[in-house]
Design an enzyme around this catalytic site. Structure first.
Site, PDB file in Angstrom:
ATOM      1  N   CYS A   1       0.833  -1.217   0.000  1.00 46.72           N
ATOM      2  CA  CYS A   1       0.000   0.000   0.000  1.00 46.72           C
ATOM      3  C   CYS A   1       0.866   1.266   0.000  1.00 46.72           C
ATOM      4  O   CYS A   1       1.512   1.562   0.999  1.00 46.72           O
ATOM      5  CB  CYS A   1      -0.919  -0.061   1.224  1.00 46.72           C
ATOM      6  SG  CYS A   1      -1.747   1.480   1.629  1.00 46.72           S
TER       7      CYS A   1
ATOM      8  N   CYS B   1      -0.021   3.888   2.647  1.00 46.93           N
ATOM      9  CA  CYS B   1       0.387   3.406   3.979  1.00 46.93           C
ATOM     10  C   CYS B   1       1.857   3.763   4.234  1.00 46.93           C
ATOM     11  O   CYS B   1       2.227   4.184   5.327  1.00 46.93           O
ATOM     12  CB  CYS B   1       0.215   1.892   4.083  1.00 46.93           C
ATOM     13  SG  CYS B   1      -1.482   1.336   3.865  1.00 46.93           S
TER      14      CYS B   1
END
Length: 106
Positions: A31, A34
């Site tokens: 991600c 993230c």
């Protein structure tokens, strides 16, 4: 203060039974957002030591906990106090917005 990695098995002990507020970052290796928010979470962990603990849950390795709390997109940030979910934000926040949000909920 280093951010602790929490698993499905340790979630209850590390988050729900924590003495103070805990910010949980639901994330995954793949991600991008993230990874983008990670340095701000590190800073927050250091700047708010004693006020809030920051922990991470890898959703690929721990699927029970994100399922229980309805995590649909990542990063999802959740604040728990006294074993209760008190606030949720989905998506990467700018550092100043992250601090504002956390300060408003702890």
């Amino acid at each position: 203060m280093t951010i602790k990695h929490v698993s499905d098995a340790s979630f209850e002990q590390d988050v729900l039974k924590a003495s103070g507020p805990v910010l949980v970052d639901f994330w995954a290796e793949w991600c991008g957002p993230c990874k983008a928010i990670a340095p701000a979470l590190e800073d927050l962990s250091n700047d708010r030591t004693g006020k809030i603990e920051v922990v991470k849950v890898n959703i690929d390795n721990n699927q029970q906990t994100p399922g229980r709390y309805g995590v649909r997109g990542i990063p999802t940030l959740m604040v728990f106090k006294g074993g209760q979910l008190t606030a949720t934000k989905v998506g990467a926040l700018a550092k100043n917005k992250l601090y504002e949000w956390v300060d408003s909920v702890i």
